[in-house]
Design a protein around this motif. Structure first.
Motif: not given
Ligand SMILES: Cc1cc2nc3c(=O)[nH]c(=O)nc-3n(C[C@H](O)[C@H](O)[C@H](O)COP(=O)(O)O)c2cc1C
Length: 169
Positions: A118-136
């Protein structure tokens, strides 16, 4: 077909609402939805597939009921069990710790040998940093009820379509 158990922790109800929304979409593929505050180790180990929902509080920390349950993960061996994660956060107010708790949960599930899907793309969100990112990618579905509530239903629909197959439901 496997059946999923959904567990959530929620302080103001947002993660609970999302859990119910996900359960409705999955229909008969869900065995039950349960607050992690009322769940046992056996509830998790006995599931064929697991979906876990967590919000982030206190500058990047687990929601309180997850915090209380967390030590019990060390009694759980997920042994390749499929696990999908979703997280709630605030990308504007907590842009530097956006949905960090999702990443905390992810790392613990991996340590306990769960197979996270259930990995999910991050490009439609706006934020500075997230510990939920794994390999982008986010390591699960990310929802922001504080700023992007209008996008939630569509995000849930798309993610549920994705995890149905990944969880074997
Ligand atoms: C005091 C406080 C601290 C928070 N800390 C964070 C944070 O560090 N990162 C984040 O992404 N969101 C943070 N949030 C936003 C919540 O995660 C968000 O409102 C979420 O939808 C709450 O879900 P719940 O009602 O299911 O607990 C915080 C909110 C409050 C009120």
């Amino acid at each position: 077909m496997a059946k999923a158990r959904i567990f959530y922790g929620s302080t103001t109800g947002n993660t609970e609402d999302a859990a119910v929304m996900i359960a409705r979409q999955l229909g008969d593929a869900v065995e039950y939805v349960r607050n992690i505050a009322d769940a046992s180790v056996e509830d998790l180990t006995g599931a064929e597939a697991v979906i876990l929902g967590v919000s982030t509080w206190d500058d990047g920390q687990l929601q309180q009921d997850w915090e209380s349950f967390f030590p019990q993960f060390d009694e759980i061996d997920f042994q390749g069990k499929p696990v999908a994660l979703f997280g709630l956060g605030n990308s504007d107010g907590f842009s530097g710790q956006f949905c960090d708790a999702l990443g905390i949960l992810y790392r613990k599930i991996v340590q306990r040998c769960g197979k996270v899907v259930g990995f999910w793309p991050s490009d439609e969100y706006s934020f500075e940093a997230s510990g939920a990112l794994v390999d982008g990618h986010f390591c699960g579905l990310v929802l922001d009820q504080d700023n992007e509530e209008a996008k939630t239903a569509d995000r849930v629909r798309r993610w549920v379509d994705q995890i149905r197959g990944e969880l074997g439901l």
